[in-house]
Design a protein around this motif. Sequence first.
Motif, PDB file in Angstrom:
ATOM      1  N   ASP A  78      45.662  31.292  51.649  1.00  0.00           N
ATOM      2  CA  ASP A  78      44.557  30.411  52.029  1.00  0.00           C
ATOM      3  C   ASP A  78      43.721  31.031  53.150  1.00  0.00           C
ATOM      4  OD1 ASP A  78      45.407  28.591  50.176  1.00  0.00           O
ATOM      5  OD2 ASP A  78      46.452  27.307  51.606  1.00  0.00           O
ATOM      6  N   ILE A  79      44.405  31.689  54.096  1.00  0.00           N
ATOM      7  CA  ILE A  79      43.685  32.387  55.161  1.00  0.00           C
ATOM      8  C   ILE A  79      42.819  33.495  54.564  1.00  0.00           C
ATOM      9  CG2 ILE A  79      43.956  33.842  57.213  1.00  0.00           C
ATOM     10  CD1 ILE A  79      46.563  32.316  57.789  1.00  0.00           C
ATOM     11  N   GLY A  80      43.366  34.187  53.566  1.00  0.00           N
ATOM     12  CA  GLY A  80      42.616  35.246  52.895  1.00  0.00           C
ATOM     13  C   GLY A  80      41.364  34.713  52.218  1.00  0.00           C
ATOM     14  N   VAL A 137      37.466  35.798  53.168  1.00  0.00           N
ATOM     15  CA  VAL A 137      36.584  36.403  52.173  1.00  0.00           C
ATOM     16  C   VAL A 137      35.212  35.737  52.179  1.00  0.00           C
ATOM     17  CG1 VAL A 137      36.210  36.610  49.670  1.00  0.00           C
ATOM     18  CG2 VAL A 137      38.386  37.302  50.664  1.00  0.00           C
ATOM     19  N   GLU A 138      35.174  34.466  52.521  1.00  0.00           N
ATOM     20  CA  GLU A 138      33.916  33.724  52.536  1.00  0.00           C
ATOM     21  C   GLU A 138      33.098  33.962  53.799  1.00  0.00           C
ATOM     22  OE1 GLU A 138      35.129  29.712  51.972  1.00  0.00           O
ATOM     23  OE2 GLU A 138      35.580  29.961  49.832  1.00  0.00           O
ATOM     24  N   LYS A 139      33.636  34.708  54.761  1.00  0.00           N
ATOM     25  CA  LYS A 139      32.909  35.001  55.990  1.00  0.00           C
ATOM     26  C   LYS A 139      31.796  36.040  55.720  1.00  0.00           C
ATOM     27  CE  LYS A 139      35.377  32.508  58.898  1.00  0.00           C
ATOM     28  NZ  LYS A 139      34.796  31.414  59.696  1.00  0.00           N
ATOM     29  N   ASN A 140      30.839  36.096  56.622  1.00  0.00           N
ATOM     30  CA  ASN A 140      29.735  37.055  56.490  1.00  0.00           C
ATOM     31  C   ASN A 140      30.141  38.463  56.926  1.00  0.00           C
ATOM     32  OD1 ASN A 140      27.932  35.088  55.557  1.00  0.00           O
ATOM     33  ND2 ASN A 140      27.394  34.466  57.652  1.00  0.00           N
ATOM     34  N   SER A 141      31.112  38.546  57.818  1.00  0.00           N
ATOM     35  CA  SER A 141      31.532  39.831  58.347  1.00  0.00           C
ATOM     36  C   SER A 141      32.210  40.684  57.275  1.00  0.00           C
ATOM     37  CB  SER A 141      32.481  39.618  59.525  1.00  0.00           C
ATOM     38  OG  SER A 141      33.125  40.824  59.881  1.00  0.00           O
ATOM     39  N   ALA A 142      31.792  41.926  57.161  1.00  0.00           N
ATOM     40  CA  ALA A 142      32.407  42.842  56.196  1.00  0.00           C
ATOM     41  C   ALA A 142      33.871  43.092  56.553  1.00  0.00           C
ATOM     42  CB  ALA A 142      31.637  44.164  56.168  1.00  0.00           C
ATOM     43  N   PHE A 143      34.139  43.179  57.880  1.00  0.00           N
ATOM     44  CA  PHE A 143      35.524  43.394  58.318  1.00  0.00           C
ATOM     45  C   PHE A 143      36.408  42.225  57.905  1.00  0.00           C
ATOM     46  CE2 PHE A 143      38.831  42.866  61.606  1.00  0.00           C
ATOM     47  CZ  PHE A 143      39.531  44.056  61.411  1.00  0.00           C
ATOM     48  N   SER A 162      37.140  42.295  54.223  1.00  0.00           N
ATOM     49  CA  SER A 162      38.135  43.307  53.843  1.00  0.00           C
ATOM     50  C   SER A 162      39.545  42.843  54.177  1.00  0.00           C
ATOM     51  CB  SER A 162      37.834  44.635  54.548  1.00  0.00           C
ATOM     52  OG  SER A 162      37.942  44.504  55.959  1.00  0.00           O
ATOM     53  N   ILE A 163      39.703  42.182  55.336  1.00  0.00           N
ATOM     54  CA  ILE A 163      41.010  41.631  55.696  1.00  0.00           C
ATOM     55  C   ILE A 163      41.415  40.546  54.709  1.00  0.00           C
ATOM     56  CG2 ILE A 163      42.293  40.332  57.439  1.00  0.00           C
ATOM     57  CD1 ILE A 163      41.835  43.221  58.214  1.00  0.00           C
ATOM     58  N   GLY A 164      40.458  39.708  54.343  1.00  0.00           N
ATOM     59  CA  GLY A 164      40.744  38.639  53.390  1.00  0.00           C
ATOM     60  C   GLY A 164      41.185  39.177  52.045  1.00  0.00           C
ATOM     61  N   ARG A 165      40.481  40.203  51.547  1.00  0.00           N
ATOM     62  CA  ARG A 165      40.858  40.803  50.264  1.00  0.00           C
ATOM     63  C   ARG A 165      42.246  41.445  50.346  1.00  0.00           C
ATOM     64  NH1 ARG A 165      35.203  42.069  50.088  1.00  0.00           N
ATOM     65  NH2 ARG A 165      35.580  44.059  51.139  1.00  0.00           N
TER      66      ARG A 165
END
Length: 314
Positions: free
Chosen positions: A198-200, A204-210, A213-216
């Motif tokens: 769920d955290i991932g 993933v829905e955040k604007n930050s690319a970093f 990548s953490i979410g993925r």
Amino acid sequence: MPGGLVALLDDVSVIARTAASSVDDITVAASRAGSKTAGVVIDDAAVTPSYVTGLDPSRELPIIGKITVGSLKNKFLILLPGALLLSWFLPQAIIFILMMGGAYLSYEGAEKVMEKLGGKKHGKTLEDEIVDPVKFEEQRVSGAIRTDLILSAEIMAITLSEVADESFIVRAGVLAIVGLAVTLFVYGAVAVIVKLDDIGYHMVEKNSAFAKSIGRFLLKSVPLLLVALSFIGTIAMLWVGGGIIVHGTHELGFDLLYDIAHGAEYAVKSATGALSGLLGWVTYAAISAIIGLVLGAILAVVIHKFMPEDREAH
């Protein structure tokens, strides 16, 4: 009157100093005992996520909450008073209770191994259609609390052995502190583990690319982590269960299993260099797990031969 008041205040001062000393003793003893239980705590944390894996994500935290409450009841309503009473009246019985727990863990672990190797599945599993989700959830929670009872008993027994020579107040305080700390640590960690996906999704829905990548990374790794924890949990049951049997039989004067396990451990330590401590421990743990597997498999065959097939899933 002033003399009586002064005497009373002096008595209160002595009691306060004694209490402060006891609190200090409890803190030191709890720290010492807690370090001894680290292995079982890790096992507990590895076993528990399997009880919520594959279920409705919205039910994960409520299920963990129920298991946490059950764990606290195990420790504070059953194990803590039971441990203190046994240490008073019948300390010889503790080893037999521990061995019964070790046999149960060995049975649970061996049954899972047998099922993975193609043996007949007993009780309902996540591969089966869940007709009554509420009843199935109750069964999963009940199974988790049963396993927690055994692991908690081992934790409390290890703790009690570390403070056996302390006063009653210190013994009770240490058991309470270790029991509460272990429960909060284990089920807090489990709650984080089962919600990592769920955290991932959220990251993933955040604007930050970093963040994306953490979410993925979390979304890809969580399924593998849960599979790994399920495997570790099964091994942990066998390792802890077999280790209890090895130690218990040694305490009762039957040294064969103890000599085999520790003999192999010392042989590996002597033959290795800088990693001798780690490799020796791994050897002892592996032999304990094998002993647990053999004992558990025997128990599983006997139990399933004489018990009805519609018993509840664990």
